[in-house]
Motif scaffolding. Structure first.
Motif, PDB file in Angstrom:
ATOM      1  N   LYS A 179      40.633  40.654  41.281  1.00 55.80           N
ATOM      2  CA  LYS A 179      40.595  41.686  42.378  1.00 55.80           C
ATOM      3  C   LYS A 179      39.580  41.445  43.333  1.00 55.80           C
ATOM      4  CE  LYS A 179      41.870  45.477  39.231  1.00 55.80           C
ATOM      5  NZ  LYS A 179      41.393  46.401  38.342  1.00 55.80           N
ATOM      6  N   TYR A 185      53.723  43.719  42.306  1.00 61.12           N
ATOM      7  CA  TYR A 185      55.032  44.389  41.649  1.00 61.12           C
ATOM      8  C   TYR A 185      56.198  43.345  42.014  1.00 61.12           C
ATOM      9  CZ  TYR A 185      52.333  48.418  43.064  1.00 61.12           C
ATOM     10  OH  TYR A 185      51.427  49.228  42.899  1.00 61.12           O
ATOM     11  N   GLN A 223      58.614  51.241  48.180  1.00 58.62           N
ATOM     12  CA  GLN A 223      57.715  50.120  47.759  1.00 58.62           C
ATOM     13  C   GLN A 223      56.506  50.046  48.527  1.00 58.62           C
ATOM     14  OE1 GLN A 223      57.600  48.659  44.586  1.00 58.62           O
ATOM     15  NE2 GLN A 223      55.582  48.372  45.613  1.00 58.62           N
ATOM     16  N   SER A 224      55.306  50.237  47.954  1.00 56.37           N
ATOM     17  CA  SER A 224      54.113  50.037  48.586  1.00 56.37           C
ATOM     18  C   SER A 224      53.663  48.849  48.559  1.00 56.37           C
ATOM     19  CB  SER A 224      52.869  51.055  47.864  1.00 56.37           C
ATOM     20  OG  SER A 224      52.845  50.526  46.524  1.00 56.37           O
ATOM     21  N   GLY A 225      52.751  48.143  49.588  1.00 56.32           N
ATOM     22  CA  GLY A 225      52.217  47.029  49.595  1.00 56.32           C
ATOM     23  C   GLY A 225      52.715  46.027  50.658  1.00 56.32           C
ATOM     24  N   THR A 226      52.360  44.974  50.665  1.00 57.86           N
ATOM     25  CA  THR A 226      52.832  43.991  51.388  1.00 57.86           C
ATOM     26  C   THR A 226      53.722  43.096  50.631  1.00 57.86           C
ATOM     27  OG1 THR A 226      50.869  42.480  50.891  1.00 57.86           O
ATOM     28  CG2 THR A 226      51.002  43.796  53.177  1.00 57.86           C
ATOM     29  N   LYS A 286      47.518  45.716  42.016  1.00 57.96           N
ATOM     30  CA  LYS A 286      48.935  45.160  41.570  1.00 57.96           C
ATOM     31  C   LYS A 286      49.595  44.368  42.156  1.00 57.96           C
ATOM     32  CE  LYS A 286      48.657  49.388  38.720  1.00 57.96           C
ATOM     33  NZ  LYS A 286      48.585  51.046  39.290  1.00 57.96           N
ATOM     34  N   PHE A 337      55.902  42.258  45.496  1.00 51.78           N
ATOM     35  CA  PHE A 337      54.959  42.616  46.516  1.00 51.78           C
ATOM     36  C   PHE A 337      53.441  42.759  45.858  1.00 51.78           C
ATOM     37  CE2 PHE A 337      59.198  44.681  47.032  1.00 51.78           C
ATOM     38  CZ  PHE A 337      59.303  44.672  48.200  1.00 51.78           C
ATOM     39  N   GLU A 338      52.593  42.973  46.417  1.00 55.51           N
ATOM     40  CA  GLU A 338      51.265  43.414  46.158  1.00 55.51           C
ATOM     41  C   GLU A 338      50.483  44.416  46.866  1.00 55.51           C
ATOM     42  OE1 GLU A 338      47.941  40.775  46.621  1.00 55.51           O
ATOM     43  OE2 GLU A 338      48.714  39.915  48.508  1.00 55.51           O
ATOM     44  N   ASP A 339      49.635  45.003  46.231  1.00 56.71           N
ATOM     45  CA  ASP A 339      48.473  45.884  46.858  1.00 56.71           C
ATOM     46  C   ASP A 339      47.266  45.356  46.204  1.00 56.71           C
ATOM     47  OD1 ASP A 339      48.400  47.264  44.455  1.00 56.71           O
ATOM     48  OD2 ASP A 339      49.554  48.977  45.042  1.00 56.71           O
ATOM     49  N   ALA A 340      46.226  46.320  46.615  1.00 58.62           N
ATOM     50  CA  ALA A 340      44.738  45.853  46.410  1.00 58.62           C
ATOM     51  C   ALA A 340      44.839  45.388  44.739  1.00 58.62           C
ATOM     52  CB  ALA A 340      43.835  46.890  46.667  1.00 58.62           C
TER      53      ALA A 340
END
Lengths: 151, 132
Positions: free
Chosen positions: A142, A59, B74-77, A57, A52-55
């Motif tokens: 980033k 995961y 779980q956050s995010g895409t 990080k 997974f990814e967010d802005a």
């Protein structure tokens, strides 16, 4: 050793495998519309990973039941994450086995991440047989916000 | 045997006629079962299930194991999904008589260990053969 490039669309080594991948991809398109479905784009290399990814990080998660955290080796270099480990067989003497479905052995998987990560501050947690990695993106990877100047 | 490379075992979904009320997949956990003179031991891979979410039931000779995965936040895409998370369920018919008072269940690193001691009556009795 197995290296998985992300995304691994361009490999045409085995046409049959490619057909299988296409079939799975179609399955995913159909089933995902209904909410859930078979794991998509699986590389078939142990362990199965969820990313997974967010802005800022990334995961990475893997299910590794019965592994000890000492038996799991994680290393990160630029944008390559490599995981190694072993589940040792726990043979019990003087018993008769009715079923043996839990596999033992070694694995080594390398994953090319879509971004460079800051290797110094990678965190790894192992709880209830699930490995969870938090990989902060490198400063230069980033997204940068560009402000619009009013004239 | 330890030199073998591990292969991905695709998680098998439970095939059942009755639907569960929660919209999560239900998987059949891989198990090892072995029998010794005094007990039957069962090991089941149920990654992601904490000890408090395991339910074990022995009804007559029907042993049921149920593990509930906690809600995932779980956050995010998602960039890659090679496995899905869900509950675990499996049922066995246990042939030998089990002393249900002494069943011990423990959970470690996502592996459930169930020790089912045999009832006194079911233990093998050694019968001496006398020479005439």
């Amino acid at each position: 050793m197995a290296i998985i490039r992300y995304p691994s669309f361009t490999e045409w080594r085995n046409p049959l495998l490619e057909m299988e991948r296409l079939r799975k991809e179609m399955d995913r398109l159909f089933v995902d519309a209904m909410g859930r479905g078979p794991a998509a784009l699986a590389s078939g290399v142990f362990p199965a990973l969820n990313v997974f990814e967010d802005a800022d990080k990334l995961y990475v998660q893997a299910e590794l039941p019965g592994f000890k955290s000492d038996d799991i080796d994680i290393s990160v270099e630029k944008n390559t994450l490599s995981l190694r480990g072993e589940r040792k067989s726990e043979d019990v003497a003087n018993v008769s086995y009715h079923r043996r479905e839990r596999r033992t052995g070694k694995f080594h998987k390398a994953l090319t991440l879509p971004y460079d990560v800051n290797a110094e501050s990678v965190e790894a947690h192992f709880k209830d047989g699930v490995l969870k990695l938090v990989l902060p993106k490198a400063e230069h990877a980033k997204p940068k916000k560009i402000s619009i100047k009013a004239e | 045997m330890t030199d073998k490379d591990l292969q991905v075992q695709e998680k098998q979904e439970l095939q059942t006629k009755s639907e569960s009320t929660r919209n999560v997949p239900i998987f059949v956990p891989a198990v090892d079962i072995y029998e010794s003179e005094n007990e039957l031991t069962l090991l089941a891979d149920m990654p992601g299930v904490p000890i408090g979410n395991v339910d074990i039931d022995l009804n007559d000779d029907q042993l049921t194991i149920r593990g509930t995965a906690p809600e995932q936040e779980q956050s995010g895409t998602a960039l890659l999904r090679e496995y899905s998370v869900g509950d675990y369920y499996r049922q066995f018919t246990v042939s030998s008589a089990i002393d249900r008072e002494k069943i011990v269940a423990s959970m470690k690193d996502g592996v459930l260990k169930l020790v089912l001691p045999k009832a006194e009556a079911a233990k093998p009795r050694k019968i001496e053969v006398k020479t005439a």
